[in-house]
Design a protein around this motif. Structure first.
Motif, PDB file in Angstrom:
ATOM      1  N   ILE A 221      20.256   7.227  23.492  1.00 43.55           N
ATOM      2  CA  ILE A 221      20.594   8.412  23.903  1.00 43.55           C
ATOM      3  C   ILE A 221      22.227   8.655  23.542  1.00 43.55           C
ATOM      4  O   ILE A 221      22.282   9.774  22.981  1.00 43.55           O
ATOM      5  CB  ILE A 221      20.767   8.485  25.450  1.00 43.55           C
ATOM      6  CG1 ILE A 221      19.320   8.570  26.123  1.00 43.55           C
ATOM      7  CG2 ILE A 221      21.642   9.806  26.182  1.00 43.55           C
ATOM      8  CD1 ILE A 221      19.306   8.260  27.403  1.00 43.55           C
ATOM      9  N   ASN A 222      23.039   7.660  23.506  1.00 47.85           N
ATOM     10  CA  ASN A 222      24.161   8.021  22.917  1.00 47.85           C
ATOM     11  C   ASN A 222      24.563   8.069  21.489  1.00 47.85           C
ATOM     12  O   ASN A 222      25.249   9.045  20.880  1.00 47.85           O
ATOM     13  CB  ASN A 222      25.290   6.908  23.608  1.00 47.85           C
ATOM     14  CG  ASN A 222      25.371   6.709  24.971  1.00 47.85           C
ATOM     15  OD1 ASN A 222      25.143   7.880  25.571  1.00 47.85           O
ATOM     16  ND2 ASN A 222      25.562   5.695  25.611  1.00 47.85           N
ATOM     17  N   SER A 223      23.563   7.126  20.604  1.00 47.18           N
ATOM     18  CA  SER A 223      23.896   7.310  19.201  1.00 47.18           C
ATOM     19  C   SER A 223      23.070   7.970  18.486  1.00 47.18           C
ATOM     20  O   SER A 223      23.146   8.622  17.451  1.00 47.18           O
ATOM     21  CB  SER A 223      23.737   5.598  18.781  1.00 47.18           C
ATOM     22  OG  SER A 223      22.394   5.156  19.120  1.00 47.18           O
ATOM     23  N   GLN A 224      21.590   8.197  18.940  1.00 46.90           N
ATOM     24  CA  GLN A 224      20.661   8.643  18.335  1.00 46.90           C
ATOM     25  C   GLN A 224      19.598   9.440  19.409  1.00 46.90           C
ATOM     26  O   GLN A 224      18.694   9.201  19.519  1.00 46.90           O
ATOM     27  CB  GLN A 224      19.664   7.841  17.335  1.00 46.90           C
ATOM     28  CG  GLN A 224      19.256   8.447  16.068  1.00 46.90           C
ATOM     29  CD  GLN A 224      19.816   9.003  15.107  1.00 46.90           C
ATOM     30  OE1 GLN A 224      21.247   8.499  15.081  1.00 46.90           O
ATOM     31  NE2 GLN A 224      19.595   9.914  14.236  1.00 46.90           N
ATOM     32  N   PRO A 225      20.148  10.741  19.680  1.00 47.20           N
ATOM     33  CA  PRO A 225      19.289  11.423  20.917  1.00 47.20           C
ATOM     34  C   PRO A 225      17.808  11.732  20.492  1.00 47.20           C
ATOM     35  O   PRO A 225      16.997  11.723  21.283  1.00 47.20           O
ATOM     36  CB  PRO A 225      20.148  12.606  21.259  1.00 47.20           C
ATOM     37  CG  PRO A 225      21.012  12.689  20.153  1.00 47.20           C
ATOM     38  CD  PRO A 225      21.343  11.425  19.800  1.00 47.20           C
ATOM     39  N   LEU A 226      17.697  12.006  19.454  1.00 49.51           N
ATOM     40  CA  LEU A 226      16.326  12.515  18.927  1.00 49.51           C
ATOM     41  C   LEU A 226      15.402  11.062  18.856  1.00 49.51           C
ATOM     42  O   LEU A 226      14.056  11.210  19.179  1.00 49.51           O
ATOM     43  CB  LEU A 226      16.231  13.036  17.389  1.00 49.51           C
ATOM     44  CG  LEU A 226      17.093  14.398  17.477  1.00 49.51           C
ATOM     45  CD1 LEU A 226      17.014  14.726  15.874  1.00 49.51           C
ATOM     46  CD2 LEU A 226      16.249  15.470  18.087  1.00 49.51           C
ATOM     47  N   GLN A 227      15.872  10.034  18.627  1.00 48.34           N
ATOM     48  CA  GLN A 227      15.187   8.931  18.550  1.00 48.34           C
ATOM     49  C   GLN A 227      14.726   8.602  20.096  1.00 48.34           C
ATOM     50  O   GLN A 227      13.785   7.929  20.289  1.00 48.34           O
ATOM     51  CB  GLN A 227      15.793   7.583  17.815  1.00 48.34           C
ATOM     52  CG  GLN A 227      15.723   7.981  16.530  1.00 48.34           C
ATOM     53  CD  GLN A 227      14.614   7.433  15.711  1.00 48.34           C
ATOM     54  OE1 GLN A 227      13.326   8.063  16.132  1.00 48.34           O
ATOM     55  NE2 GLN A 227      14.386   6.372  14.862  1.00 48.34           N
ATOM     56  N   ALA A 228      15.844   8.791  20.956  1.00 56.55           N
ATOM     57  CA  ALA A 228      15.757   8.420  22.445  1.00 56.55           C
ATOM     58  C   ALA A 228      14.532   9.440  22.922  1.00 56.55           C
ATOM     59  O   ALA A 228      13.813   8.883  23.597  1.00 56.55           O
ATOM     60  CB  ALA A 228      17.053   8.817  23.082  1.00 56.55           C
ATOM     61  N   GLU A 229      14.602  10.657  22.666  1.00 55.47           N
ATOM     62  CA  GLU A 229      13.584  11.558  23.079  1.00 55.47           C
ATOM     63  C   GLU A 229      12.065  11.110  22.602  1.00 55.47           C
ATOM     64  O   GLU A 229      11.304  11.334  23.304  1.00 55.47           O
ATOM     65  CB  GLU A 229      13.909  12.949  22.444  1.00 55.47           C
ATOM     66  CG  GLU A 229      12.825  14.117  23.008  1.00 55.47           C
ATOM     67  CD  GLU A 229      13.079  15.368  22.575  1.00 55.47           C
ATOM     68  OE1 GLU A 229      12.801  16.404  23.318  1.00 55.47           O
ATOM     69  OE2 GLU A 229      13.959  15.496  21.639  1.00 55.47           O
ATOM     70  N   ARG A 230      11.991  10.708  21.380  1.00 52.29           N
ATOM     71  CA  ARG A 230      10.807  10.225  20.697  1.00 52.29           C
ATOM     72  C   ARG A 230      10.441   9.053  21.588  1.00 52.29           C
ATOM     73  O   ARG A 230       9.091   8.889  21.928  1.00 52.29           O
ATOM     74  CB  ARG A 230      10.855   9.789  19.348  1.00 52.29           C
ATOM     75  CG  ARG A 230       9.757   9.194  18.702  1.00 52.29           C
ATOM     76  CD  ARG A 230      10.097   9.142  17.078  1.00 52.29           C
ATOM     77  NE  ARG A 230       9.152   8.278  16.426  1.00 52.29           N
ATOM     78  CZ  ARG A 230       9.228   7.477  15.431  1.00 52.29           C
ATOM     79  NH1 ARG A 230      10.343   7.443  14.826  1.00 52.29           N
ATOM     80  NH2 ARG A 230       8.033   7.072  14.689  1.00 52.29           N
ATOM     81  N   LEU A 231      11.116   7.847  21.919  1.00 54.41           N
ATOM     82  CA  LEU A 231      10.926   6.921  22.710  1.00 54.41           C
ATOM     83  C   LEU A 231      10.481   7.164  24.140  1.00 54.41           C
ATOM     84  O   LEU A 231       9.475   6.941  24.648  1.00 54.41           O
ATOM     85  CB  LEU A 231      12.177   5.924  22.847  1.00 54.41           C
ATOM     86  CG  LEU A 231      11.999   4.800  23.489  1.00 54.41           C
ATOM     87  CD1 LEU A 231      10.851   3.678  22.617  1.00 54.41           C
ATOM     88  CD2 LEU A 231      13.201   3.931  23.875  1.00 54.41           C
ATOM     89  N   TYR A 232      10.999   8.187  24.827  1.00 51.72           N
ATOM     90  CA  TYR A 232      10.874   8.698  26.092  1.00 51.72           C
ATOM     91  C   TYR A 232       9.491   9.168  26.103  1.00 51.72           C
ATOM     92  O   TYR A 232       8.660   8.850  27.129  1.00 51.72           O
ATOM     93  CB  TYR A 232      11.839   9.971  26.323  1.00 51.72           C
ATOM     94  CG  TYR A 232      11.466  10.508  27.877  1.00 51.72           C
ATOM     95  CD1 TYR A 232      12.029   9.985  28.913  1.00 51.72           C
ATOM     96  CD2 TYR A 232      10.881  11.775  28.023  1.00 51.72           C
ATOM     97  CE1 TYR A 232      11.658  10.330  30.325  1.00 51.72           C
ATOM     98  CE2 TYR A 232      10.779  12.254  29.094  1.00 51.72           C
ATOM     99  CZ  TYR A 232      11.081  11.750  30.292  1.00 51.72           C
ATOM    100  OH  TYR A 232      11.013  12.568  31.391  1.00 51.72           O
ATOM    101  N   PHE A 233       9.110  10.125  25.269  1.00 54.35           N
ATOM    102  CA  PHE A 233       7.667  10.645  25.080  1.00 54.35           C
ATOM    103  C   PHE A 233       6.720   9.496  25.066  1.00 54.35           C
ATOM    104  O   PHE A 233       5.474   9.482  25.536  1.00 54.35           O
ATOM    105  CB  PHE A 233       7.474  11.699  24.290  1.00 54.35           C
ATOM    106  CG  PHE A 233       7.997  13.100  24.782  1.00 54.35           C
ATOM    107  CD1 PHE A 233       7.461  13.693  25.857  1.00 54.35           C
ATOM    108  CD2 PHE A 233       9.213  13.494  24.319  1.00 54.35           C
ATOM    109  CE1 PHE A 233       8.097  14.915  26.255  1.00 54.35           C
ATOM    110  CE2 PHE A 233       9.960  14.509  24.900  1.00 54.35           C
ATOM    111  CZ  PHE A 233       9.188  15.366  25.960  1.00 54.35           C
TER     112      PHE A 233
END
Length: 374
Positions: A80-92
């Motif tokens: 979330i702190n370093s790469q929010p787009l990757q975090a969002e992908r992981l969340y879904f």
């Protein structure tokens, strides 16, 4: 001699020109080297950063697959702190996995992950909704309903619409399930909690009023009815319940009748469990049930012997029994005697041994049997 001197002079001038050109061109080459040398390190820095981000993403996936949920959520926080787009992908990806677990009733795994995730992100609407669905799957509908009420205040407008729709489905299903089991006190208790969140909901108030009435608490039933606003959509049900409450206060029961030619049928309950229909026969001294119905009763009726009776076809022998109870409307008579006549055909009969216990009137205008305790 003159020509040789001239040749040497031209050669000298050409040599000076070449030297001058070399001198003038030298600073630009040097500048080019200075400018390009630092740029050679930039692509390497971006590559390293991308590799580092991918390592966090892949690590979180592996941790999740191994059900190391605490570590997986920690990696997710770093993303979330370093790469929010990757975090969002992981969340879904995680949402899809949870949906699959719920579909396959993997409730223990679902609960373990949601506990870890919601401890770090307690206001995440989608995860809270999945927690409510887990409770439904785990046969905890009331807890799921309370959970949805709680998160409703945190949701945005679009999310609130979805939550409201799910609440309607769950509360109606719960009321129906409890009513089928005649769990009236559970309905009272649960609707009281729901009304803390939605104080004017007519469906909750109506269910609560009906449950109070079934429990014989007429004051509370009336109180719940009085809370309904003027424009509620359940006016027909409310009016029927109001009539029942009024009748209970007046000690007069109004039993709906079904007209069958010149006769009337009414619903009765035998031994507190078996529902059937009897035809009113004021000319019969005793109530008559079919032998098939007698044989199906539990507990089994007490056999009292035989007796001679007069029927439309003359005198015949009847079997006499004593059943545990008979109920019409709210009126119940225990240890009630009935007859079984083998030659009798057609509907079972409600005789005077029930009706004589009341002041009764067959109201042909309203198709009701009025029973008043003597």
């Amino acid at each position: 001699m003159g020509w040789s001197f001239h040749t040497k002079l031209v050669s000298l001038l050409l040599l000076l020109s070449v030297a001058l050109n070399a001198y003038l061109l030298w600073p630009e080459k040097a500048k080019t080297v200075v400018e390009t040398t630092p740029n050679t390190t930039i692509p390497a820095t971006k590559k390293q950063s991308k590799e580092l981000t991918n390592s966090h993403y892949q690590l979180a996936i592996e941790q999740f697959q191994k059900q190391h949920f605490t570590a997986a959520v920690a990696s997710y926080q770093q993303l979330i702190n370093s790469q929010p787009l990757q975090a969002e992908r992981l969340y879904f990806k995680w949402l899809d996995a949870l949906d699959s677990w719920l579909l396959n009733n993997e409730l223990t795994t679902t609960e373990a992950f949601l506990q870890v995730f919601l401890s770090s992100f307690p206001y995440d609407i989608k995860m809270l909704q999945l927690e409510a669905e887990r409770l439904v799957k785990n046969q905890q509908p009331h807890q799921a309903i309370v959970a949805l009420f709680t998160l409703q205040s945190m949701a945005n407008e679009a999310e609130q619409a979805a939550v409201s729709m799910r609440l309607t489905q769950l509360t109606q299903a719960q009321i129906n399930a409890l009513s089928e089991r005649e769990a009236w006190q559970d309905i009272v208790n649960q609707t009281a909690v729901w009304l803390d969140y939605s104080s004017e909901n007519p469906y909750y108030l109506m269910a609560q009023a009906n449950a109070y009435y079934k429990l014989g608490d007429l004051v509370s039933a009336q109180s719940s009815l009085d809370r309904l606003n003027d424009n509620h959509p359940l006016k027909s049900q409310a009016n029927k319940l109001q009539n029942l409450i009024n009748n209970a206060y007046s000690e007069v029961d109004f039993i709906p009748l079904t007209k069958l030619g010149a006769h009337y049928l009414l619903d009765v309950t035998i031994n507190n469990t078996l529902g059937t229909q009897l035809m009113i026969d004021t000319g019969a001294s005793l109530t008559v049930l079919s032998q098939t119905l007698i044989d199906s009763l539990y507990p089994s009726p007490e056999y009292l012997g035989t007796m001679m009776v007069n029927t439309a076809n003359g005198k015949t022998t009847a079997q006499r029994y004593r059943i545990e109870s008979i109920q019409i409307g709210q009126q119940i008579i225990s240890d009630f005697d009935v007859l079984a006549i083998s030659q009798h055909s057609g509907h079972s009969l409600l005789g005077m041994n029930f009706l004589q216990s009341f002041k009764f009137n067959i109201n042909q205008q309203t198709n009701q049997l009025e029973l008043d305790k003597q």
